[in-house]
Design an enzyme around this catalytic site. Sequence first.
Site, mmCIF file in Angstrom:
data_model
loop_
_atom_site.group_PDB
_atom_site.id
_atom_site.type_symbol
_atom_site.label_atom_id
_atom_site.label_comp_id
_atom_site.label_asym_id
_atom_site.label_seq_id
_atom_site.Cartn_x
_atom_site.Cartn_y
_atom_site.Cartn_z
ATOM 1 N N CYS A 123 0.941 -1.169 0.120
ATOM 2 C CA CYS A 123 -0.050 -0.033 -0.070
ATOM 3 C C CYS A 123 0.798 1.542 0.113
ATOM 4 O O CYS A 123 1.636 1.662 1.137
ATOM 5 C CB CYS A 123 -0.830 0.057 1.254
ATOM 6 S SG CYS A 123 -1.746 1.544 1.480
ATOM 7 N N CYS A 136 -0.028 4.242 2.540
ATOM 8 C CA CYS A 136 0.143 3.938 3.842
ATOM 9 C C CYS A 136 1.864 3.762 3.998
ATOM 10 O O CYS A 136 2.338 4.343 5.025
ATOM 11 C CB CYS A 136 -0.083 2.327 4.138
ATOM 12 S SG CYS A 136 -1.735 1.829 3.735
ATOM 13 N N ASP A 137 2.747 3.567 3.002
ATOM 14 C CA ASP A 137 4.005 3.364 3.464
ATOM 15 C C ASP A 137 4.931 4.154 2.703
ATOM 16 O O ASP A 137 6.334 4.025 2.730
ATOM 17 C CB ASP A 137 4.414 1.811 3.277
ATOM 18 C CG ASP A 137 3.779 0.999 4.418
ATOM 19 O OD1 ASP A 137 3.406 1.468 5.404
ATOM 20 O OD2 ASP A 137 3.234 0.109 3.921
#
Length: 303
Positions: A131, A134-135
């Site tokens: 993701c 997210c990261d």
Amino acid sequence: MENIVIIGSGIAGLTAAIYNARANLKPVVVSGKKEGGQLMLTTAVENYPCFPEGILGPDMISKAREQAKKFGTKFVDGDVKKISLKGKAFVVETEEGNIESKAVIIATGADAKTLGLESEKTYWARGVHTCAVCDAYFYNGKEVVVVGGGDSAMEESLFLTKHATKVTIIHRRDKFRASKIMQGRVLKNKKISVVWNSAVEEVLGDGKKVTGVKIKNLKNNGSSVIKTDAMFLSIGHIPNTKFLSGLVKMDEQGYILADRTKTNIPGMFAAGDCVDKVYRQAITAAGTGCEAALEAERYLEGG
Ligand code: NAP
């Protein structure tokens, strides 16, 4: 007969449980074998409001579970094998026995597809991610690769260019599957390059973090190494909905088709990644968990 059985104990299911438990409905959560869902596989979550320092995915799940328990949620271990209708009610077949319920919320999530490499497991969440939203932040000023050729791979690659200095897409064919408009944006972006007809054979690392990927050219079988700080997999997701086939309306990939959280079956609601293939965020999963819980309450009140 229970009021509500919630299937799945990720952030969508636990949010639904908190709401239904606070409404004194005594919900039952069937946790599933992959208890806690995808957040159990992440490290720091930095985009969920109220945690300016970030929070570890597993800590977030354990706090949500504690919160659901505190208000009277019951938990049952294991997976659901099948759901069937009994008049207007549901029979939920679990590994621990059958539960009859007036309403059900499906929050079984989806699993990101992986390549199935041993080295991918070794560096999971330590350079191997699924993701970008997210990261990506962890790769400010670094170089990353993205595997895949669909719309998600395009979107993830474009997002990663906001952080990484270089994004290399590795795709197994010589054409992208993604829509023309997304392909156009990617191919025009100077930070992105594409390695065609290639598959990742191994994730390389120093024991702590990813340092590169070994790839194979599928046309001439030649091997080479790309130095990289991270590999983002974007090769699709599989919603965990097989146990519902033949019961509820789904699309061809197995995502539940719902009007917001209402499925085509009265009393059955769906929340989180088993119904959402677009956003897939902890906050959106929690949001739909809340929505499903409120809809289920309304249904039980006959509204
Ligand atoms: P997808 O369309 O199924 O694409 C998956 C990609 O991964 C394909 O290019 C596929 O290669 C590749 N792939 C699959 N298994 C692989 C493997 N084992 N090794 C290497 N490569 C592999 O999945 P998605 O991109 O996640 O999209 C899912 C759905 O959501 C699609 O309908 C998509 O259009 C939609 N979506 C839309 C948007 C948007 O409109 N903004 C954004 C994201 C997703 P091949 O091409 O060779 O099969």
